[in-house]
Design an enzyme around this catalytic site. Structure first.
Site: not given
Ligand code: IPE
Ligand code: IPE
Ligand code: MG
Length: 225
Positions: A12-14, A16-17, A29, A57, A63, A123, A179, A192
């Site tokens: 997560d965080g792509n 925002r980055w 991404h 997900s 989106r 793997l 979460r 863990e």
């Molecule tokens: C979870 O991240 C899904 C993936 C990393 C693929 P999200 O960014 O979709 O989760 P929420 O919506 O913030 O909970």
């Molecule tokens: C997770 O990064 C990757 C996917 C859900 C595909 P996000 O796209 O959720 O990045 P943030 O949380 O918005 O920064």
């Molecule tokens: Mg996210």
């Protein structure tokens, strides 16, 4: 020291980055994919047998269309670029998630990628794509009812996408959010969990190894003392 077979990651965080450094979520991404390559390498170096990556997900369809299209294009190109290399490196690719509803061309490519790499054994990468844990569980229960089988732990697990795969020992979620977002709710019962402040594109091998070392020293009780 705890044995370590399976690491699962909520990458997560792509977005925002991307906004922070490139003024574009999609560029985030793209950058995140480089981290995927680094972490696959680190997983092999640390002799871990299973790596599960949450890529898309069942809720991510909410989106904007342009972001969804970009993500699936990235995946398509990644498969074109990587499958041969996976095969050379003895890596098996498995898709977990509902791929039935994806477009036919991509579905074919995913099936072919699984087919080509299915005998590999160093793997196993489980790519969670159109994955939702609640859907996965309901699907398992439905199959059991249809086959007139008992609802018990073994049977439920046999009909999850992760049948025959050991539960994750470690879950990492990057992006400073605590979460599960409908990820492996059943399989994570005794995992863990490590919440990492860094955004996924900034996460690296060192961060990964730090978590592994912490895990190895953790006392896992599984209900015992
Ligand atoms: C979870 O991240 C899904 C993936 C990393 C693929 P999200 O960014 O979709 O989760 P929420 O919506 O913030 O909970
Ligand atoms: C997770 O990064 C990757 C996917 C859900 C595909 P996000 O796209 O959720 O990045 P943030 O949380 O918005 O920064
Ligand atoms: Mg996210």
């Amino acid at each position: 020291m705890n044995p370590l077979k399976h690491v699962a990651i909520i990458m997560d965080g792509n977005g925002r980055w991307g906004i922070k450094y490139k003024k574009s979520r999609n560029q985030g991404h793209k950058a995140g994919l480089k981290t995927v390559e680094k972490i696959i390498k680190a997983t092999i170096e640390n002799k871990i047998n299973y790596l599960t990556l949450f890529a898309f997900s069942t809720e991510n369809w909410k989106r904007p269309k342009n972001e969804i299209r970009f993500l699936f294009n990235l995946l398509d190109n990644f498969l074109d670029k990587k499958i041969k290399e996976f095969n050379r490196n003895n890596i098996k690719l498995k898709i977990i998630g509902n791929i039935n509803t994806l477009n036919t061309t991509l579905k074919k490519k995913l099936n072919k990628s699984e087919q080509i790499t299915k005998k590999n054994s160093k793997l196993q990468i489980n790519l969670a794509l159109n994955y939702g844990s609640k859907f996965e569980l309901i699907d398992s229960f439905k199959k059991l009812i249809k086959k007139n089988k008992k609802i018990n732990i073994t049977n439920i697990e046999n009909y999850l996408y992760t049948a025959k795969i050991p539960d994750p020992d470690i879950l990492i979620r990057t992006g400073n959010t605590k979460r599960l977002s409908n990820f492996m709710l059943w399989q994570l019962a005794y995992t863990e969990i490590y919440f990492e402040k860094k955004l996924w594109p900034d996460f690296n091998e060192k961060d990964f190894v730090k978590i592994i070392n912490k895990f190895k020293k953790t006392k896992r009780n599984f209900g015992n003392i």
